[in-house]
Design an enzyme around this catalytic site. Sequence first.
Site, PDB file in Angstrom:
ATOM      1  N   LEU A 153       0.855  -1.324  -0.058  1.00  0.00           N
ATOM      2  CA  LEU A 153      -0.006  -0.073   0.087  1.00  0.00           C
ATOM      3  C   LEU A 153       0.733   1.279  -0.118  1.00  0.00           C
ATOM      4  O   LEU A 153       1.741   1.461   0.825  1.00  0.00           O
ATOM      5  CB  LEU A 153      -0.881   0.207   1.323  1.00  0.00           C
ATOM      6  CG  LEU A 153      -1.820  -1.343   1.514  1.00  0.00           C
ATOM      7  CD1 LEU A 153      -2.509  -0.917   2.880  1.00  0.00           C
ATOM      8  CD2 LEU A 153      -2.595  -1.558   0.480  1.00  0.00           C
ATOM      9  N   CYS A 260       9.038   3.949   4.372  1.00  0.00           N
ATOM     10  CA  CYS A 260       9.262   2.596   3.886  1.00  0.00           C
ATOM     11  C   CYS A 260      10.620   2.542   3.354  1.00  0.00           C
ATOM     12  O   CYS A 260      11.401   1.690   3.687  1.00  0.00           O
ATOM     13  CB  CYS A 260       8.125   2.316   2.996  1.00  0.00           C
ATOM     14  SG  CYS A 260       6.648   2.327   3.694  1.00  0.00           S
TER      15      CYS A 260
END
Length: 432
Positions: A153, A260
Amino acid sequence: MDISIIGSGHVGLVSGACFADLGNRVVMVDNDSSKITRLKRGQVWFYEPGLKELVRRSLKERRLSFTHSIAMAVRQSQVIFICVGTPPLPNGEADLSSVEHVSREIARSMSTYRLVVEKSTVPVQTGEWIKRTLQSSVRKNIPFDVASNPEFLREGSGIQDFLHPDRIVLGVETQKAKELLLALYEPLNAPIIVTDVKSAELIKHASNSFLALKISFINAVARICELSGADVVQVAEGMGMDKRIGRSFLNAGVGYGGSCFPKDVAAFIRIAEKLGYDFQLLKAVSQVNTDQRHHLVKRIASSLWNLKGKTIGVLGLAFKPDTDDLREAPSIEVIRLLQEAGARVKVFDPEVMAQMDRSFPGVLGCRDVYEVARGADCLVLLTEWNEFKELDFKRVKRLMRQPLVVDGRNLYEPQRLRKLGFHYLGVGRSDS
Ligand code: UGA
């Protein structure tokens, strides 16, 4: 299906809200009781398009509930997703203490079969550790499975990515675990790959690292473009038309940020090291990314002779558009370097201004782009928000002290700005 999600951060909450929207009964857990209180009222504390509405709808229809009790969630659900944070330790390794703690709590609350699914981004072999932890804490003879179901995501389009994924990765060890997860994801009608647990864990780190590699590769090519007079946007177009390469993630700029890529690249380097492999390629990816920020500041400095006493207007602080997330945002390092060199910095970001004082000491927050431009020696674009695309550049130029635009995301058409009388510098685009 009855499921629970432990960890109500971005991944957990988006996944929970989407699973609930697909008709499942979802219990969301978090150990931060203030978060739980807010979520029960339908309040989401971070910006993710469409999420608040989804949470409120499922709350109203009683498909989504919130608690701080893992025991209560485990009692009610057959499938339990672990979505807790795995922040980086100083050596780059992922801190798995929350995963361990949660696994132990789950085991203590289990009375019949449960499927425990790791969704947090974790190093390969974490599934084995979870299994061992469950085994050592569970009451005798209660069966369970451990599976890996990494998430892909993106912040800002998390719901879209959940509901329309390129692929769903299911790392399983038993037929039962496979059937449960296939049934859960069936409504999405998406391509599914079933693997062993370790391979699923590796798919996540390898995918994020590969995307980071694409970005650093094009940023390195951008440097060659600057030195040779070529244009990196045209180079990326030409490369991207080859289906084997693809155009996406070949946008040169000030580098990748976010919660991330920087963390996952560092963790993957460390995982490889622990397993006995020196992942030099990824070390270079990370180095190119750091260099990009320094290089941008050097270019501003050399265009203004020096930075001492100069006023630099920064457009965009978030690590990318459509989020208010500042984690590892290039803006943090760029602004620090500008200040260190003696510049005065003014900024505007459509979503981040509330966090300004805490995250950017000594920086002047402005109401809009034009206030940033007033008296600036240079405007630097660091986040390509849509609203920065169409500016009244004549007005901007009148307000600035010197008409220098440094476009850290190649948002603008160089010729257009040069025609208006700006000195325009993009990333990997020739200076003239
Ligand atoms: C990333 C991945 O894209 C998701 O698939 C993954 O699930 C997620 O990490 C995660 O591990 O949770 P995200 O960090 O939200 O998602 O952001 P991206 O849209 O991938 O962008 C990351 C950074 O790369 C941004 O700073 C962006 O500006 C930069 N970027 C991206 C470039 O500099 N150039 C590009 O061509 C693309």
